[in-house]
Design a protein around this motif. Structure first.
Motif, mmCIF file in Angstrom:
data_model
loop_
_atom_site.group_PDB
_atom_site.id
_atom_site.type_symbol
_atom_site.label_atom_id
_atom_site.label_comp_id
_atom_site.label_asym_id
_atom_site.label_seq_id
_atom_site.Cartn_x
_atom_site.Cartn_y
_atom_site.Cartn_z
ATOM 1 N N GLY A 1 67.362 15.204 -49.205
ATOM 2 C CA GLY A 1 67.127 15.681 -47.853
ATOM 3 C C GLY A 1 68.143 16.752 -47.493
ATOM 4 O O GLY A 1 68.849 17.276 -48.365
ATOM 5 N N GLY A 2 68.234 17.068 -46.229
ATOM 6 C CA GLY A 2 69.179 18.092 -45.807
ATOM 7 C C GLY A 2 69.609 17.905 -44.365
ATOM 8 O O GLY A 2 68.839 17.406 -43.526
ATOM 9 N N TRP A 3 70.844 18.304 -44.082
ATOM 10 C CA TRP A 3 71.375 18.266 -42.726
ATOM 11 C C TRP A 3 71.065 19.584 -42.026
ATOM 12 O O TRP A 3 71.138 20.652 -42.627
ATOM 13 N N TYR A 4 70.741 19.508 -40.771
ATOM 14 C CA TYR A 4 70.531 20.718 -39.977
ATOM 15 C C TYR A 4 70.850 20.398 -38.516
ATOM 16 O O TYR A 4 70.946 19.231 -38.113
ATOM 17 N N ARG A 5 71.011 21.465 -37.723
ATOM 18 C CA ARG A 5 71.268 21.298 -36.296
ATOM 19 C C ARG A 5 69.999 21.669 -35.528
ATOM 20 O O ARG A 5 69.578 22.821 -35.551
ATOM 21 N N PRO A 6 69.366 20.715 -34.872
ATOM 22 C CA PRO A 6 68.075 20.971 -34.239
ATOM 23 C C PRO A 6 68.161 21.776 -32.937
ATOM 24 O O PRO A 6 67.174 22.383 -32.531
ATOM 25 N N PHE A 7 69.325 21.745 -32.295
ATOM 26 C CA PHE A 7 69.444 22.377 -30.983
ATOM 27 C C PHE A 7 70.604 23.368 -31.000
ATOM 28 O O PHE A 7 71.770 22.960 -30.982
ATOM 29 N N GLN B 1 71.102 16.424 -37.625
ATOM 30 C CA GLN B 1 70.093 15.472 -38.083
ATOM 31 C C GLN B 1 69.895 15.654 -39.584
ATOM 32 O O GLN B 1 70.090 16.749 -40.114
ATOM 33 N N TYR B 2 69.504 14.552 -40.231
ATOM 34 C CA TYR B 2 69.219 14.579 -41.667
ATOM 35 C C TYR B 2 67.735 14.280 -41.842
ATOM 36 O O TYR B 2 67.241 13.235 -41.393
#
Length: 216
Positions: free
Chosen positions: A38-44, A52-53
């Motif tokens: 999976g991957g981590w990202y910033r949704p906002f 979020q992952y």
């Protein structure tokens, strides 16, 4: 933009001040239990502290980091004070003579100085300020060769009989960084491959509040 204290060991203080160290990694707490690939990202974008992952379009974990791009970090290090009759931190803060000294430096004029731990350094005695330029979440063992060097590891000639000296790198900087992680966190800590928050930063050789006055 927010201000935060951050602790460094003596060897890492020297690397910061010599321009060798522009990265630092801290363990993500609590450690998330997530699926692979999976991957981590910033949704906002307006909330850069929230991560979020996701895997396959499904969110499996959340994380909130304390430090984000643009924040300022004032470095705490082991220190003392040369003022007359200064025997406590409160007396150092009130002293009208003398000045702070730091264990990371050579202090031949004060061979018997009593040094206080970095955790007890007041903000006004910090001499190094870091401006955070990047934040990412990754597995410890995913560190790149370039980031390993940017962690402040300095090249030395091969050392025999003492593998993985904590503040130097020999051959593969990633392996020496893992040795440094074990030196700080205990034997076998790097093998656990924890999730870490990786910060990149610019180093300013001044007190954080002196920076504020200059900006004003």
């Amino acid at each position: 933009m927010a201000d935060h204290p951050i602790l460094f060991s003596g060897s890492m203080i020297r690397s910061n001040r010599r321009g060798l160290k522009t990265n630092t990694r801290r363990e993500l707490k609590p450690q998330p239990k997530v699926l692979k690939n999976g991957g981590w990202y910033r949704p906002f974008p307006q909330e850069p502290s929230n991560w979020q992952y996701a895997l396959g379009g499904i969110i499996h974990a959340y994380a909130k980091v304390r430090i984000v791009e643009g924040d300022r970090l004032w470095v705490r290090e082991t220190w003392s004070h040369t003022g007359d009759h200064v025997f406590s931190i409160s007396e150092a803060r009130r002293a009208i003579s003398g000045y702070p000294i730091y264990q990371a430096d050579d202090n031949p004029e004060y061979p018997h100085a009593k040094f206080w731990p970095s955790i007890h350094m007041p903000r006004e005695f910090s001499r190094t300020t870091l401006i955070v330029t990047g934040v990412k979440i990754e597995r410890l063992q995913d560190i790149s060769r370039e980031d390993s060097i940017a962690e402040g590891l300095e090249w030395v000639a091969p050392t025999y009989g003492i593998p993985g000296i904590a503040s130097t790198w020999n051959g593969d900087p990633r392996e020496s960084y893992f040795a440094l992680w074990d030196h700080i966190n205990g034997a076998g800590a790097a093998a656990k491959n924890p999730w870490v928050i990786a910060y990149s930063y610019l180093v300013h050789h001044c007190n954080i509040d002196a920076m504020s006055k200059e900006a004003a």
